[in-house]
Design an enzyme around this catalytic site. Structure first.
Site, PDB file in Angstrom:
ATOM      1  N   GLY A  15       9.443   3.289  11.955  1.00 18.09           N
ATOM      2  CA  GLY A  15       8.647   2.425  12.821  1.00 18.09           C
ATOM      3  C   GLY A  15       7.223   2.906  12.981  1.00 18.09           C
ATOM      4  O   GLY A  15       6.732   3.670  12.148  1.00 18.09           O
ATOM      5  N   HIS A  30       2.884   1.344   5.392  1.00 16.65           N
ATOM      6  CA  HIS A  30       4.212   0.720   5.347  1.00 16.65           C
ATOM      7  C   HIS A  30       4.099  -0.707   4.806  1.00 16.65           C
ATOM      8  O   HIS A  30       4.938  -1.153   4.026  1.00 16.65           O
ATOM      9  CB  HIS A  30       4.828   0.650   6.756  1.00 16.65           C
ATOM     10  CG  HIS A  30       5.116   1.981   7.378  1.00 16.65           C
ATOM     11  ND1 HIS A  30       4.411   2.469   8.444  1.00 16.65           N
ATOM     12  CD2 HIS A  30       6.047   2.925   7.075  1.00 16.65           C
ATOM     13  CE1 HIS A  30       4.895   3.654   8.789  1.00 16.65           C
ATOM     14  NE2 HIS A  30       5.874   3.963   7.973  1.00 16.65           N
ATOM     15  N   ASP A  78       4.560  11.562   1.540  1.00 19.08           N
ATOM     16  CA  ASP A  78       5.628  12.544   1.764  1.00 19.08           C
ATOM     17  C   ASP A  78       6.179  12.935   0.397  1.00 19.08           C
ATOM     18  O   ASP A  78       7.311  12.583   0.044  1.00 19.08           O
ATOM     19  CB  ASP A  78       6.723  11.932   2.639  1.00 19.08           C
ATOM     20  CG  ASP A  78       6.197  11.601   4.024  1.00 19.08           C
ATOM     21  OD1 ASP A  78       5.907  12.529   4.780  1.00 19.08           O
ATOM     22  OD2 ASP A  78       6.047  10.397   4.326  1.00 19.08           O
TER      23      ASP A  78
END
Ligand code: PAF
Length: 284
Positions: free
Chosen positions: A31, A37, A153
């Protein structure tokens, strides 16, 4: 778009999709969604018949309870964005829905072939066990054709590739493609992150120095050794008021082990900007 909160509901919807031979794109998130995203979601929507986005702040991947507590939670805003992007299902369960009391208590353990012994794994013991625990659960529930992850990441991505390629899991996840998606940056160069929401305007300006130094290091790499570039990045960032490097390591992209050449190399950095822990990387 439907927002589902139980495993039963998501499994029912996925079974219907599978019966109709639909391809399924999964974007796992915690979230506090941003344009990074959104880029993953746009790809998942474009490349699959059905797009599922999970929104779940996974407690088992936080080794620092304060970090878990402070992690931004913005579900209503996230749902509004995902609806605009054409997502079909949002899966937003509670921790109790996902994990049994036993699973929360007992550390999940997975053999990472050493990929978890460096950088984030070394600094955050147990972190990647928690990531693999939730990601493998999501894969089992959603049965995605493709799953989308950001390269910010980088170590997480390497570990997820390892997880699905490992022979014992190949039968479970052999059908699935992991899609690596490039880092999305602000115009200033700052890598987008949910944690940026915790930065003040002043801290945000300071944080820009992280990516700027990484970009400069591409030039430095033309005439200096790996060890020299590594040290210069650390010294340059530490000299800036408000920034403190936790680690900067130039490693081989496949093994994540330290390397002495720039071939197939990536530099991964973690920096504290005030109290906020930011990560970034650069491929040489
Ligand atoms: O990258 C993240 O946001 C999380 O680690 C992930 C993959 C959603 C698992 O909780």
């Amino acid at each position: 778009m439907q927002v589902l909160t139980t495993q039963k509901e998501i499994v029912r919807q996925i079974e219907a999709c599978i019966r109709q031979n639909k391809t399924i794109g999964l974007v796992p998130t915690m979230g506090a969604l941003h344009q990074g995203h959104a880029a993953l979601v746009r790809r998942a929507v474009a490349e699959n018949d059905v797009c599922v986005v999970s929104v779940f702040v996974n407690p088992t991947q936080f080794n620092n309870p304060e970090d878990l507590l402070k992690y931004p939670r913005t579900l209503d805003k996230d749902v509004a964005l995902l609806s605009e992007l054409g997502v079909h299902f949002v899966f937003a369960p509670t921790a109790e829905e996902v994990y049994s009391a036993e699973e929360i208590k007992t550390a999940f353990s997975f053999d990472f072939n050493g990929l978890d012994q460096v950088m984030e794994g070394k600094m955050r013991p147990g972190h990647f066990n928690g990531v693999v625990q939730i990601v493998s659960k999501l894969f089992e529930l959603v049965h995605p054709t493709r799953a989308y992850f950001g390269e910010k990441d980088f170590q997480q991505l390497a570990i997820i590739h390892h997880m699905v390629e490992r022979s014992s899991l190949k039968d479970s996840f052999g059908y699935l493609q992991i899609m690596d998606c490039p880092i999305v940056r602000e115009e200033s160069g700052l890598a987008l992150s949910s944690r940026n929401q915790r930065l003040s305007e002043e801290e945000k300006k300071t944080a820009v120095n992280i990516s700027q130094t990484l970009f400069s290091s591409l030039e430095w790499a033309k005439t200096a050794s790996v060890a020299q570039v590594q040290q210069r990045v650390i010294d340059t960032i530490n000299a800036i008021d408000g920034l403190e490097v936790e680690y900067y390591e130039i490693v081989d992209k496949t093994t994540l082990q330290p390397t002495s050449t720039f071939d197939n190399a990536i530099g991964c950095i973690t920096v504290y900007c005030g109290p906020v822990r930011l990560i970034d990387n650069i491929q040489y």
